[in-house]
Design an enzyme around this catalytic site. Structure first.
Site, PDB file in Angstrom:
ATOM      1  N   GLU A   1       0.882  -1.129   0.028  1.00 26.47           N
ATOM      2  CA  GLU A   1       0.027  -0.036   0.003  1.00 26.47           C
ATOM      3  C   GLU A   1       1.075   1.045  -0.036  1.00 26.47           C
ATOM      4  O   GLU A   1       2.066   1.307   0.365  1.00 26.47           O
ATOM      5  CB  GLU A   1      -0.922  -0.012   1.315  1.00 26.47           C
TER       6      GLU A   1
ATOM      7  N   LYS B   1       1.894   4.807   1.574  1.00 28.66           N
ATOM      8  CA  LYS B   1       2.074   5.334   2.948  1.00 28.66           C
ATOM      9  C   LYS B   1       1.457   6.751   2.809  1.00 28.66           C
ATOM     10  O   LYS B   1       2.394   7.550   2.530  1.00 28.66           O
ATOM     11  CB  LYS B   1       3.421   4.951   3.613  1.00 28.66           C
TER      12      LYS B   1
ATOM     13  N   ASP C   1       0.577  10.527   3.998  1.00 25.80           N
ATOM     14  CA  ASP C   1       1.468  11.318   4.987  1.00 25.80           C
ATOM     15  C   ASP C   1       0.289  12.532   5.498  1.00 25.80           C
ATOM     16  O   ASP C   1      -0.042  13.517   4.966  1.00 25.80           O
ATOM     17  CB  ASP C   1       2.627  12.119   4.211  1.00 25.80           C
TER      18      ASP C   1
ATOM     19  N   TYR D   1      -6.749   2.070   5.922  1.00 19.02           N
ATOM     20  CA  TYR D   1      -5.788   1.002   5.498  1.00 19.02           C
ATOM     21  C   TYR D   1      -6.063  -0.339   6.625  1.00 19.02           C
ATOM     22  O   TYR D   1      -5.215  -1.154   6.430  1.00 19.02           O
ATOM     23  CB  TYR D   1      -4.513   1.404   5.515  1.00 19.02           C
TER      24      TYR D   1
ATOM     25  N   LYS E   1      10.558   3.906   3.218  1.00 16.11           N
ATOM     26  CA  LYS E   1      10.545   5.329   2.998  1.00 16.11           C
ATOM     27  C   LYS E   1      11.108   5.865   1.570  1.00 16.11           C
ATOM     28  O   LYS E   1      12.369   5.389   1.344  1.00 16.11           O
ATOM     29  CB  LYS E   1      11.258   6.005   4.008  1.00 16.11           C
TER      30      LYS E   1
ATOM     31  N   CYS F   1      15.086  48.002   7.473  1.00 12.50           N
ATOM     32  CA  CYS F   1      13.886  47.609   6.441  1.00 12.50           C
ATOM     33  C   CYS F   1      14.331  47.843   5.103  1.00 12.50           C
ATOM     34  O   CYS F   1      14.921  48.864   4.925  1.00 12.50           O
ATOM     35  CB  CYS F   1      12.632  48.387   6.854  1.00 12.50           C
TER      36      CYS F   1
ATOM     37  N   CYS G   1      11.942  50.703   3.916  1.00  8.22           N
ATOM     38  CA  CYS G   1      11.878  52.163   4.463  1.00  8.22           C
ATOM     39  C   CYS G   1      13.043  52.514   5.120  1.00  8.22           C
ATOM     40  O   CYS G   1      13.257  53.654   5.634  1.00  8.22           O
ATOM     41  CB  CYS G   1      10.554  52.592   5.334  1.00  8.22           C
TER      42      CYS G   1
ATOM     43  N   CYS H   1       9.599  45.277  11.024  1.00  7.45           N
ATOM     44  CA  CYS H   1       9.856  46.807  10.802  1.00  7.45           C
ATOM     45  C   CYS H   1       8.807  47.573  11.480  1.00  7.45           C
ATOM     46  O   CYS H   1       7.762  47.283  11.292  1.00  7.45           O
ATOM     47  CB  CYS H   1       9.813  47.037   9.289  1.00  7.45           C
TER      48      CYS H   1
ATOM     49  N   CYS I   1       5.749  52.531   6.156  1.00 12.26           N
ATOM     50  CA  CYS I   1       6.545  51.522   5.515  1.00 12.26           C
ATOM     51  C   CYS I   1       5.517  51.221   4.288  1.00 12.26           C
ATOM     52  O   CYS I   1       4.535  50.636   4.734  1.00 12.26           O
ATOM     53  CB  CYS I   1       6.787  50.583   6.199  1.00 12.26           C
TER      54      CYS I   1
HETATM   55  P1  AMP Z   1       5.440   6.186  11.603  1.00 11.43           P
HETATM   56  O1  AMP Z   1       4.606   7.326  12.007  1.00 11.43           O
HETATM   57  O2  AMP Z   1       6.641   6.512  10.711  1.00 11.43           O
HETATM   58  O3  AMP Z   1       5.611   4.979  12.731  1.00 11.43           O
HETATM   59  O4  AMP Z   1       4.481   5.477  10.418  1.00 11.43           O
HETATM   60  C1  AMP Z   1       3.364   4.883  11.133  1.00 11.43           C
HETATM   61  C2  AMP Z   1       2.020   5.613  10.440  1.00 11.43           C
HETATM   62  O5  AMP Z   1       2.163   5.517   9.211  1.00 11.43           O
HETATM   63  C3  AMP Z   1       0.972   4.980  10.835  1.00 11.43           C
HETATM   64  O6  AMP Z   1       0.467   5.388  12.233  1.00 11.43           O
HETATM   65  C4  AMP Z   1       0.018   5.373  10.077  1.00 11.43           C
HETATM   66  O7  AMP Z   1      -0.786   6.696  10.503  1.00 11.43           O
HETATM   67  C5  AMP Z   1       0.842   5.991   8.632  1.00 11.43           C
HETATM   68  N1  AMP Z   1       0.148   5.039   7.488  1.00 11.43           N
HETATM   69  C6  AMP Z   1       0.024   5.588   6.368  1.00 11.43           C
HETATM   70  N2  AMP Z   1      -0.158   4.857   5.115  1.00 11.43           N
HETATM   71  C7  AMP Z   1      -0.361   3.638   6.107  1.00 11.43           C
HETATM   72  C8  AMP Z   1      -0.904   2.481   5.429  1.00 11.43           C
HETATM   73  N3  AMP Z   1      -1.007   2.117   4.238  1.00 11.43           N
HETATM   74  N4  AMP Z   1      -0.668   1.498   6.310  1.00 11.43           N
HETATM   75  C9  AMP Z   1      -0.608   1.709   7.852  1.00 11.43           C
HETATM   76  N5  AMP Z   1      -0.144   2.827   8.314  1.00 11.43           N
HETATM   77  C10 AMP Z   1       0.021   3.764   7.407  1.00 11.43           C
HETATM   78 ZN    ZN Z   2       9.636  49.293   6.541  1.00 13.87          ZN
END
Ligand code: AMP
Ligand code: ZN
Length: 664
Positions: A110, A112, A114, A221, A308, A402, A405, A420, A426
């Site tokens: 899957e 990951k 963010d 997930y 990663k 600045c 000015c 400033c 300004c």
């Molecule tokens: P970390 O915070 O680096 O320990 O990574 C773990 C976090 O990745 C988990 O707590 C999830 O919030 C996140 N995460 C994002 N995508 C996934 C996924 N497909 N499966 C599991 N965890 C995921």
């Molecule tokens: Zn200024």
């Protein structure tokens, strides 16, 4: 069809359209049709409060305020993931697995995502609770906020288990993030740094209606619980999708590590085509029985591994550093780079944040610097290539005056930014303040773009925002890009802004730290600019949620004779500088210092009307019962858990009639 049936039909239809739009990305009706159905439902629900349902699609707009998020223990711990950075790491992991489980191992790959992780509990197909990850053992109850995320189903479809938790990630897609930032910039606020932090910050906003305005999404997930009738991770994803959750379709089964590597290679290349940020791939042992055999280490499952992505990095030359002055006088240093290709886009500028950052990395003009693209829109400099530094190079001297000015800059103890202080003369501050004044959430003066404001200031037609009200059409027409018609509209729009209510005018004034919410608080408390102007530091800090920083800034603003003159002028032009008397008539201090929780539905008024009454009479509305709660106003269908808690804490429960007596 009777009323109840009508309501239920509309709810089902709207749930389905929400699903089509936010989960499948395939709307089948126009926004207009959607809105009018929503309005129909809202009207019906308001007229028939006995059919109130907290999981109705009308509740997606939020409204509940949470002052303190309740701590909740996770029924199943939310673990972290182990990280790997190379294919060797993954092969090592596979070897460790093979020592524990016999037979063939299949993997689910899957992306990951963010963002911020969330655990949502469903009982009998209804969303009952959403909790942040916290420390993994316990997190914060953010249910009210999560319910506003449109792709989170409030009710499930199909054949779901009676009780389970589902875990996922709350994310902010790039386009929504950009739009939010455009609005921030428009009102003169610092843009948000990156989508991940903004998503995670959103979960802890106190006002759920603010969360509802943010284009958050929830990608799922993992399903946890007992007797789920699911044999593999992949099957879990498919089932979740059938029950109405948003589960990205990128997930794939892999029969070998080779296939896992293919998945990684593919997404390493194509992740920039995704509408949201990803920082890697998560590989999971597919068979849940094998997962059980593998178990957990102290921190993470042995059956999963995050891979990663390497953050993309390039090196390029730093040509110069320029300093920008914002509307509040804040100075932002910007790095001008030799243009370079980074992850598919040409990068020319990077943010340097402040003087400390430059000093910490010892960044110098002429250096070869490493630039990285994280979740941020503007890339950042992460290091200097010292091997390439010119021997004669000297440390960067941060500016002391600045750039616009030439006033000497100041830096407040404990703050990162230089300012400033030349508030009145300004240029970028003058222009920025006017731009803020006319912005949508302030005076909402249309037809006046940022460049035109600069032009008006530069030709001397406008010195401060009060001058706008003296502009004549004849003065505007000759300006660049202004025609007869647009000048006329502008003058009309300025005229119309005289109707903007006091609280927005107060926000428009651009007093430092007085944002929308603070302006509202101050306007309600003091009721007129005159009263606010007379307020002392001591008096100001007694106002709920007004701290020393804000109080100081307000006092400083009114201490300036120039500001007082501008306000006098605004007053003479008819700008609203006190609360509307109609609003005032309803206001009392009868509930001052009292905290209310509203629960259930009421006969003679809507929940919103009740909350408004509480606030207008000086009381506070809170989303959850605590020892600080003074009264619970209960209507029909008060939640049983609320009742239990009220009894436990000995908080009196009153009905709507009793409440009305309180304010009579
Ligand atoms: P970390 O915070 O680096 O320990 O990574 C773990 C976090 O990745 C988990 O707590 C999830 O919030 C996140 N995460 C994002 N995508 C996934 C996924 N497909 N499966 C599991 N965890 C995921
Ligand atoms: Zn200024």
């Amino acid at each position: 069809m009777d009323i109840k049936e009508q309501i239920l039909t509309l709810r089902n239809e709207l749930d389905q359209h929400n699903y089509n739009y936010y989960v499948l990305d395939r709307p089948t009706i126009s926004d207009f049709e959607f809105d009018s159905k929503m309005k129909q439902l809202k009207d019906l629900e308001e007229a028939n409060p006995e059919f109130f349902d907290s999981n109705s699609p009308t509740q997606r707009v939020g409204g509940a305020i949470t002052k303190n998020f309740e701590t909740v223990v996770h029924s199943h711990r939310m673990y972290s993931l182990d990280n790997s950075y190379s294919k060797e790491d993954l092969l090592d992991w596979e070897n460790r697995i093979k020592k524990i489980v016999d037979g063939k191992v299949q993997y689910t790959c899957e992306l990951k995502y963010d963002g911020a992780s969330i655990s949502i509990t469903y009982q009998d197909g209804h969303l009952v609770r959403a909790v942040t990850r916290g420390d993994g053992f316990q997190g914060d109850d953010v249910t009210a906020n999560i319910k506003t995320v449109r792709s989170v189903p409030l009710k499930l479809k199909g054949d779901f288990p009676p009780l389970f938790d589902i875990r996922g990630e709350i994310i902010l897609p790039f386009d929504g993030f950009d739009k939010m930032n455009e609005e921030r910039i428009e009102i003169g606020e610092e843009p948000y740094r990156n989508p991940r932090n903004t998503a995670s910050g959103s979960l802890k906003l106190q006002d759920s209606s603010e969360v509802a305005k943010r284009p958050l999404q929830c990608l799922l997930y993992n399903i946890t619980g007992k007797n789920l009738g699911i044999a593999t991770q992949y099957e879990g994803l498919e089932k979740a999708r059938q029950w109405g959750f948003k589960v990205p379709t990128a997930a794939q089964l892999a029969d070998s590590m080779e296939a896992v590597f293919d998945f990684i290679d593919h997404w390493n290349l194509h992740r920039h085509d995704l509408p949201y940020e990803t920082d890697g791939v998560v590989v999971k042992v597919n068979d849940l029985r094998q997962q059980e055999e593998l178990g957990y280490t102290a921190k993470s499952p042995r059956w999963a591994m995050a891979y990663k992505f390497k953050a993309e990095q390039v090196s390029t030359r730093l040509n110069s550093i320029t300093y920008q002055v914002g509307r509040t006088g804040a100075i932002t240093p910007v790095a001008n780079l030799e243009p370079v290709n980074l992850a598919g886009t040409i990068v020319k500028r990077a943010s340097l944040h402040n003087a400390d950052q430059i000093e910490k990395l010892d960044i110098r003009v002429g250096d070869e610097v490493f630039v990285e693209k994280g979740g941020e829109i503007i890339p950042k400099i992460i290091a200097v290539d010292l091997s390439k530094r010119d021997q004669n190079s000297k440390p960067t001297q941060y500016i002391t005056h600045c750039p616009e000015c030439e006033t000497q800059l100041v830096r407040v103890e404990g703050e990162a930014q230089h300012y400033c202080p030349n508030y009145n003369a300004c240029k970028p501050q003058i222009i920025g303040r006017i731009q803020h004044f006319i912005s949508r959430k302030a005076m909402d003066i249309e037809g006046l773009g940022g460049e035109t404001v600069a032009l008006l200031v530069n030709v001397g037609l406008v010195e401060n925002y009060s001058d706008l009200y003296q502009l004549q059409k004849e003065q505007i027409v000759p300006l660049e890009r202004m025609a007869e018609k647009s000048s006329e509209n502008l003058v009309l729009s300025i005229e119309a802004s005289k109707k903007v209510p006091f609280e927005r005018v107060l926000f428009a004034l651009g007093i430092r730290y007085v944002g929308e919410t603070v302006a509202k608080k101050l306007a309600r408390h003091y009721k007129s600019i005159e009263a606010l102007q007379k307020a002392t530091m001591l008096n100001l800090v007694t106002v709920d949620e007004i701290g020393v920083k804000i109080a100081e800034s307000v006092v400083e603003f009114f201490a300036s004779e120039k500001n007082r003159n501008i306000i006098e002028r605004l007053k003479s032009f008819g700008v609203q500088l006190e609360l509307d008397s109609k609003l005032l008539a309803n206001q009392t201090d009868k509930l001052k210092g009292k905290v209310f929780v509203v629960s259930g539905v009421f006969e003679s008024l809507s929940r919103d009307e009740l909350k408004k009454l509480i606030e207008e009479n000086g009381g506070k509305v809170s989303g959850s019962i605590s020892s600080k709660t003074n009264f619970i106003v209960a209507g029909e269908n008060m939640g049983p858990s609320k009742k239990e808690k009220a009894d436990l804490l000995g908080v009196p429960i009153i009905d709507e009639n009793k409440f009305k007596e309180l304010i009579k």
